[in-house]
Design a protein around this motif. Structure first.
Motif, PDB file in Angstrom:
ATOM      1  N   LYS A 168       4.711  12.895   8.344  1.00  0.00           N
ATOM      2  CA  LYS A 168       5.499  11.338   8.389  1.00  0.00           C
ATOM      3  C   LYS A 168       5.132  10.305   7.386  1.00  0.00           C
ATOM      4  N   LYS A 169       4.370  10.852   6.145  1.00  0.00           N
ATOM      5  CA  LYS A 169       4.339   9.879   5.076  1.00  0.00           C
ATOM      6  C   LYS A 169       5.147  10.134   4.002  1.00  0.00           C
ATOM      7  N   PHE A 170       5.454   8.929   3.280  1.00  0.00           N
ATOM      8  CA  PHE A 170       6.638   8.968   2.342  1.00  0.00           C
ATOM      9  C   PHE A 170       5.911   8.880   0.874  1.00  0.00           C
ATOM     10  N   VAL A 171       6.426   9.369  -0.076  1.00  0.00           N
ATOM     11  CA  VAL A 171       6.345   9.610  -1.355  1.00  0.00           C
ATOM     12  C   VAL A 171       7.306   8.555  -2.156  1.00  0.00           C
ATOM     13  N   CYS A 172       6.624   7.781  -3.109  1.00  0.00           N
ATOM     14  CA  CYS A 172       7.709   6.740  -3.750  1.00  0.00           C
ATOM     15  C   CYS A 172       7.222   6.922  -5.137  1.00  0.00           C
ATOM     16  N   LEU A 173       7.981   6.219  -6.235  1.00  0.00           N
ATOM     17  CA  LEU A 173       7.432   6.117  -7.417  1.00  0.00           C
ATOM     18  C   LEU A 173       7.001   4.911  -8.179  1.00  0.00           C
ATOM     19  N   GLU A 174       6.090   4.936  -8.694  1.00  0.00           N
ATOM     20  CA  GLU A 174       5.625   3.728  -9.575  1.00  0.00           C
ATOM     21  C   GLU A 174       6.720   3.211 -10.100  1.00  0.00           C
ATOM     22  N   ASN A 175       6.677   1.661 -10.245  1.00  0.00           N
ATOM     23  CA  ASN A 175       7.753   0.901 -10.676  1.00  0.00           C
ATOM     24  C   ASN A 175       9.125   1.205  -9.894  1.00  0.00           C
ATOM     25  N   GLY A 176       9.296   1.504  -8.815  1.00  0.00           N
ATOM     26  CA  GLY A 176      10.395   2.024  -7.966  1.00  0.00           C
ATOM     27  C   GLY A 176      10.866   0.942  -7.265  1.00  0.00           C
ATOM     28  N   TYR A 177      12.276   0.701  -6.814  1.00  0.00           N
ATOM     29  CA  TYR A 177      12.556  -0.515  -5.929  1.00  0.00           C
ATOM     30  C   TYR A 177      13.741   0.128  -4.823  1.00  0.00           C
ATOM     31  N   HIS A 178      13.288  -0.213  -3.492  1.00  0.00           N
ATOM     32  CA  HIS A 178      14.360   0.250  -2.460  1.00  0.00           C
ATOM     33  C   HIS A 178      14.754  -0.855  -1.625  1.00  0.00           C
ATOM     34  N   GLY A 179      14.375  -2.251  -1.857  1.00  0.00           N
ATOM     35  CA  GLY A 179      14.933  -3.177  -1.180  1.00  0.00           C
ATOM     36  C   GLY A 179      13.773  -3.880  -0.452  1.00  0.00           C
ATOM     37  N   GLU A 180      13.958  -4.989   0.481  1.00  0.00           N
ATOM     38  CA  GLU A 180      12.654  -5.942   0.642  1.00  0.00           C
ATOM     39  C   GLU A 180      12.569  -5.881   2.174  1.00  0.00           C
ATOM     40  N   THR A 181      13.246  -5.265   3.174  1.00  0.00           N
ATOM     41  CA  THR A 181      12.780  -5.332   4.484  1.00  0.00           C
ATOM     42  C   THR A 181      11.331  -4.450   4.542  1.00  0.00           C
ATOM     43  N   LEU A 182      10.540  -4.381   5.725  1.00  0.00           N
ATOM     44  CA  LEU A 182       9.325  -3.977   5.586  1.00  0.00           C
ATOM     45  C   LEU A 182       9.128  -2.217   5.325  1.00  0.00           C
ATOM     46  N   GLY A 183      10.067  -1.792   5.843  1.00  0.00           N
ATOM     47  CA  GLY A 183      10.078  -0.165   5.559  1.00  0.00           C
ATOM     48  C   GLY A 183      10.451  -0.053   4.003  1.00  0.00           C
ATOM     49  N   ALA A 184      11.560  -0.527   3.646  1.00  0.00           N
ATOM     50  CA  ALA A 184      12.070  -0.447   2.328  1.00  0.00           C
ATOM     51  C   ALA A 184      10.935  -0.766   1.234  1.00  0.00           C
ATOM     52  N   LEU A 185      10.361  -1.907   1.668  1.00  0.00           N
ATOM     53  CA  LEU A 185       9.377  -2.485   0.668  1.00  0.00           C
ATOM     54  C   LEU A 185       8.056  -1.722   0.571  1.00  0.00           C
ATOM     55  N   ALA A 186       7.715  -0.819   1.697  1.00  0.00           N
ATOM     56  CA  ALA A 186       6.660  -0.188   1.508  1.00  0.00           C
ATOM     57  C   ALA A 186       6.916   0.985   0.592  1.00  0.00           C
ATOM     58  N   VAL A 187       8.004   1.181   0.300  1.00  0.00           N
ATOM     59  CA  VAL A 187       8.284   2.352  -0.779  1.00  0.00           C
ATOM     60  C   VAL A 187       8.903   1.768  -2.078  1.00  0.00           C
ATOM     61  N   THR A 188       8.387   0.519  -2.111  1.00  0.00           N
ATOM     62  CA  THR A 188       8.997  -0.443  -3.459  1.00  0.00           C
ATOM     63  C   THR A 188       7.506  -0.567  -4.381  1.00  0.00           C
ATOM     64  N   ASP A 189       7.647  -0.485  -5.518  1.00  0.00           N
ATOM     65  CA  ASP A 189       6.491  -0.681  -6.331  1.00  0.00           C
ATOM     66  C   ASP A 189       6.573  -1.630  -7.165  1.00  0.00           C
ATOM     67  N   VAL A 190       7.146  -2.833  -6.823  1.00  0.00           N
ATOM     68  CA  VAL A 190       7.290  -4.018  -7.681  1.00  0.00           C
ATOM     69  C   VAL A 190       6.376  -4.994  -7.345  1.00  0.00           C
ATOM     70  N   ALA A 191       5.385  -5.545  -7.966  1.00  0.00           N
ATOM     71  CA  ALA A 191       4.482  -6.504  -7.438  1.00  0.00           C
ATOM     72  C   ALA A 191       5.046  -7.733  -6.984  1.00  0.00           C
ATOM     73  N   ILE A 192       5.925  -8.414  -7.838  1.00  0.00           N
ATOM     74  CA  ILE A 192       6.405  -9.529  -7.370  1.00  0.00           C
ATOM     75  C   ILE A 192       6.962  -9.533  -5.769  1.00  0.00           C
ATOM     76  N   PHE A 193       7.647  -8.536  -5.360  1.00  0.00           N
ATOM     77  CA  PHE A 193       8.099  -8.259  -4.179  1.00  0.00           C
ATOM     78  C   PHE A 193       7.055  -7.999  -3.017  1.00  0.00           C
ATOM     79  N   ARG A 194       6.042  -7.119  -3.441  1.00  0.00           N
ATOM     80  CA  ARG A 194       5.059  -6.711  -2.464  1.00  0.00           C
ATOM     81  C   ARG A 194       3.867  -7.684  -2.095  1.00  0.00           C
ATOM     82  N   ASP A 195       3.448  -8.413  -3.280  1.00  0.00           N
ATOM     83  CA  ASP A 195       2.131  -8.752  -3.206  1.00  0.00           C
ATOM     84  C   ASP A 195       1.844  -9.600  -2.150  1.00  0.00           C
TER      85      ASP A 195
END
Ligand code: PLP
Length: 449
Positions: free
Chosen positions: A145-172
């Motif tokens: 049930k866990k997800f793997v994502c890439l450093e510096n990846g972006y997949h959107g800004e809803t909570l599930g998509a943001l969890a697999v996003t690695d862009v600090a300004i959107f996540r912090d």
């Protein structure tokens, strides 16, 4: 904050800054930084209230493929408007959604023959994550049930998509709301050391991934990647070799591959799907942005027969019980169908080969410019980085560059120190040259001013 005392006297910009909360914006910056009111678009051009023209070099946030106010897409939408504007897709269907699904499935040669619809890109990502998770439950492996994502990846800004996003300004600000994921190193070709190729970087990154899969595969549902270009991550590009290696690892360790082609799909990379450069098909493929030509919100998640069949059951709860009100909207689907028809009848992918060569030519100046590094291109995306040493103030550079570009008649929104263009597929050779020269002038002014 501005307070408007007389609405009749106020400009559209003032009214907007009062009543509209703009996306991805520190609203206070607009005290010094222009908000642009657009009242018309034609081809690759946007026009403001005074009729000043602006070349849309970033396709209105990477959505527009065939220009603004495209006659064929306009016609398709107005014709559909006279038939049926919207009907729910649970228990109902309609011609545009059926035709679009069939056409997309055919473009994957039937490998991804089932299409699930939503409206925005982030929702399509949520769908892929939820489907993968649910699939493993249905397959008797609920611990995957866990997800793997890439450093510096972006997949959107809803909570599930943001969890697999690695862009600090959107996540912090939202870290505590997000589920735990594994983040692995990006195959970003800019990491190549002297004598190393993009393929070497790809192999290094795949090795790191293999170590994670080897120890944790029993807990991993899927890996999500942006094939070839991490667009929001400063247009970081990588070798298709990475996709082939990841696909192999996913098969070896029974992990789903989610290809998020929301930005790189629809011909942007040079092929219709970016995955085609690697000769692979993922388990899930998401599209949005360009799919409706930049006209209407439409997103979708395509998947395989094997995944579809796992949900097919007598029990309601085994179904994929996910929905959005405007799922599969007929107007949006008709815009998408018009786009696919343009691809076919106007041989867009073939013509884009020459267009991407024009693009490279228009920016040869940047290759030779000593203030610039990491010049890179993938199809209809061209990017380069301004060296940190050439920046007086890295924080204000994106806004400076945006403002100077507006003065030069081009719409450019740098990401950090990365300047990029991602234009609609309708630019003439002359417009492309004009764009290259205007960006050069704007850059000189942004760096010297
Ligand atoms: C833009 C983007 C998204 C999110 O799409 P929205 O429509 O903005 O929600 C997801 N993934 C990628 C790769 C994107 O570029």
């Amino acid at each position: 904050m501005k307070v408007i005392s007389d609405l009749n006297q106020a400009t559209l910009v003032d009214r907007s800054l009062t009543a509209v909360w703009h996306p991805c914006t520190q609203m206070k910056h607009h005290e010094t930084f222009p908000l642009v009111a657009i009242t018309k678009g034609q081809g690759a051009w946007l026009y403001d209230e005074q009729g000043k023209a602006l070349l849309d070099c970033i396709s209105s946030w990477w959505t527009n493929l065939f220009g603004h106010s495209n006659p064929k897409i306009n016609q398709a939408i107005t014709q559909q408007l006279e038939k049926i504007e919207h009907v729910m897709l649970a228990g109902f269907t309609h011609p545009p959604v059926v035709e679009l699904s069939e056409k997309l499935a055919a473009l994957t040669e039937g490998n991804l023959g089932h299409v699930f619809y939503a409206s925005d890109g982030a929702s399509a990502v949520e769908i892929a994550l939820k489907m993968s998770h649910h699939f493993w439950q249905l397959s008797g492996k609920p611990e995957k049930k866990k997800f793997v994502c890439l450093e510096n990846g972006y997949h959107g800004e809803t909570l599930g998509a943001l969890a697999v996003t690695d862009v600090a300004i959107f996540r912090d600000a939202y870290g505590s709301l997000l589920q735990d994921v594994y983040t692995v190193s990006s195959p970003d070709a800019r990491k190549a050391k002297k004598g190393e190729s993009a393929e070497d970087v790809a192999r290094e990154a795949a090795k790191v991934l293999e170590q994670l899969f080897a120890t944790e595969h029993e807990h991993i549902a899927a890996i999500i990647i942006e094939p070839l270009v991490q667009c929001a991550g400063q247009m970081a590009m990588h070798s298709p070799e990475y996709l082939r290696l990841v696909k192999d690892l996913c098969e070896r360790y029974q992990i789903h591959l989610i290809a998020d082609e929301i930005a790189v799909g629809c011909g942007r990379s040079g092929r219709f799907f970016a995955c085609e450069h690697a000769g692979i098909w993922p388990d899930f493929l998401t599209l949005s942005k360009g799919i409706s030509g930049g006209y209407l919100p439409l997103s979708l998640c395509m998947t395989t027969d094997a995944i579809y069949r796992a949900f097919y059951s007598d029990q309601a709860k085994h179904g994929f019980l996910h929905s959005h009100s405007y799922t599969g909207n007929p107007l949006a689907c008709s815009a998408a169908l018009a786009c696919l028809e343009i691809f076919e009848t106007e041989k867009v992918l073939e013509k884009n080969i020459a267009r991407s060569q024009d693009l490279a030519k228009a920016f040869t100046w940047a290759k030779a410019d000593e203030r610039i590094e990491h010049w890179r291109q993938q199809g209809m995306i061209l990017a380069f980085d301004v060296k940190p040493s050439a920046l007086k103030n890295a924080n204000v550079f994106p806004r400076e560059m945006f403002t100077k570009s507006l003065d030069e008649g081009v719409l450019i929104r740098p990401i950090g120190n990365t300047v990029y263009v991602m234009p609609p597929y309708v630019l003439s050779t002359q417009e492309t040259e004009q764009m290259g020269q205007a960006v050069q002038r704007a850059l000189n002014r942004a760096l010297n001013g």
